[in-house]
Design a protein around this motif. Sequence first.
Motif, PDB file in Angstrom:
ATOM      1  N   TYR A  69      27.139 104.434  50.465  1.00  0.00           N
ATOM      2  CA  TYR A  69      28.109 105.432  50.943  1.00  0.00           C
ATOM      3  C   TYR A  69      28.271 105.321  52.462  1.00  0.00           C
ATOM      4  N   MET A  73      31.704 104.423  54.409  1.00  0.00           N
ATOM      5  CA  MET A  73      32.265 105.317  55.433  1.00  0.00           C
ATOM      6  C   MET A  73      32.484 104.559  56.750  1.00  0.00           C
ATOM      7  N   SER A  84      39.025 108.745  56.708  1.00  0.00           N
ATOM      8  CA  SER A  84      37.607 108.778  56.317  1.00  0.00           C
ATOM      9  C   SER A  84      37.055 110.194  56.291  1.00  0.00           C
ATOM     10  N   ALA A  88      35.036 111.610  53.225  1.00  0.00           N
ATOM     11  CA  ALA A  88      33.684 112.156  53.385  1.00  0.00           C
ATOM     12  C   ALA A  88      33.558 113.515  52.691  1.00  0.00           C
ATOM     13  N   ASN A  91      33.539 113.151  48.843  1.00  0.00           N
ATOM     14  CA  ASN A  91      32.229 112.698  48.357  1.00  0.00           C
ATOM     15  C   ASN A  91      31.206 113.829  48.419  1.00  0.00           C
ATOM     16  N   GLY A 244      27.352 111.223  56.504  1.00  0.00           N
ATOM     17  CA  GLY A 244      28.756 110.766  56.445  1.00  0.00           C
ATOM     18  C   GLY A 244      29.407 110.772  57.818  1.00  0.00           C
ATOM     19  N   SER A 247      28.041 108.096  60.024  1.00  0.00           N
ATOM     20  CA  SER A 247      28.651 106.807  59.640  1.00  0.00           C
ATOM     21  C   SER A 247      30.063 106.706  60.194  1.00  0.00           C
ATOM     22  N   GLN A 248      30.776 107.824  60.151  1.00  0.00           N
ATOM     23  CA  GLN A 248      32.135 107.818  60.702  1.00  0.00           C
ATOM     24  C   GLN A 248      32.096 107.454  62.181  1.00  0.00           C
TER      25      GLN A 248
END
Length: 381
Positions: A69, A73, A84, A88, A91, A244, A247-248
């Motif tokens: 995941y 992302m 995204s 996010a 999810n 998330g 990661s973004q």
Amino acid sequence: MNLELTETQTLIRDTARKFAKERVAPRARTIDREEYFPTELFKELGEVGLLGVNIPARYGGSEAGVVSYALAMMEVSAACASTSVAMAVTNMCAELINAYGTDAQREKFVTKLASGEAIVGSFALSEPHAGSDPGALLTSAVRKGDKWVLNGSKQWITSGAYAGVMVVWARTSPAGNKGLSAFIVEGGTKGLIIGKHEDKMGLRASNTVSLTFEDCEIPADQILGKEGDGFKLAMVALDGGRIGIASQACGVARAALDASVRYTKDRKAFGQAVAEFQAPRFMMADMKVQLAAAELLTFRAAHLKENGKPFTREASMAKLYASEMANRVCDKAVQLHGGYGYIDEFPVERYFRDARVQTIYEGTSEIQRMVIARETFKLFS
Ligand code: CAA
Ligand code: FAD
């Protein structure tokens, strides 16, 4: 922790990279300019398995885990952070319902979210007067026969005007944090009123709206988890959500660094490429080190979550560091582009604007520091 990607993780990363390159990146600049919410793209994201990356296959997910995941992302964020953020939140809602929902709720709502049938999900916690302190929220839910009746207002709800499935927090008793419960509300439910779309600095293709609930009735079996457990559910969801957003931030920063390398190799000053001067090279070396550190923090938090270990502190550490890193890196990327960094012909001004919210949403940097300190002190008590 194994730093080599598994076959599944490689597959998800490559799928997300291809999708981001072919379907997301080409429209990122236009949808940002036009504040256009790309509904059609979310149906496709559902088809390629990116709306339920950590969701069991029987509910339409990819069942690929948390590291996958994070990788997905990062790829989609490098192309378009507006896209995204909706991915996010979708999810996040699917995972929360999967974890705390009844079988019937999973069957109905997780499947809709993971497949893209719901278009996207929304996570409706914040209120006009209660963002960092959700325990102070006022929206109420009152049980009447076989219904819950919701009244109140939500603020800043990502994708609120488009979401087919929302998780909404409301007060079921006056008992502070312990008086909150979570509910599943379908888009289009009578009494759910979509408010004004916010005109934002960045993430302009993301839909951010207020919501009003006016005697909004939902079936009694759409309470998520137990009555009074809402605060805990929000915290658990946010722990995962922060991976998330970390990661973004990594994805956006990576795109800014890549753009800077490309631009400075091309751009000439004083008879040579800007990339040949030591100052820009050192700047980019520092950007790369900070990006790598943020990626490692993010993968560590994801790995802990995937393996069922405590990860609250690690998720906050990743979110805090990655979001502040992305702001520094995007700022430097604008600098490295000179005047061209300040106009929308080059993507770095968008990255800079999009990164700004990352230290605010899903818990401000100050809130992440509170969580990190709280969890660190716990180890000494
Ligand atoms: N997991 C499980 N339980 C948790 C928990 C966690 N991570 N964190 C706290 N809890 C439990 C505590 O154990 C405690 O339980 P008991 O009462 O049984 O002891 C209870 O929750 C209350 O905990 P706190 O006293 O620590 O709660 P608090 O009121 O002081 O708040 C906070 C803590 C960390 C500041 C929290 O309010 C918070 O995270 N605020 C930020 C809110 C936020 O991030 N909002 C984001 C909205 S979504 C969004 O922004 C989406 C988007 O942009 C796209
Ligand atoms: P406040 O809580 O009023 O904070 C103001 C300032 O005070 C901040 O600097 C904060 O760090 C500081 N502060 C507050 N409390 C403390 C403290 N105890 N110690 C030190 N400093 C403190 N919410 C959702 O529920 N769902 C969404 O989908 C969603 N999407 C969003 C999208 C965007 C584009 C934005 C901007 C916000 C979104 N939010 C969403 C809301 C977001 O989570 C909140 O804005 C955020 O949690 C901060 O809350 P606030 O804006 O009320 O600021």
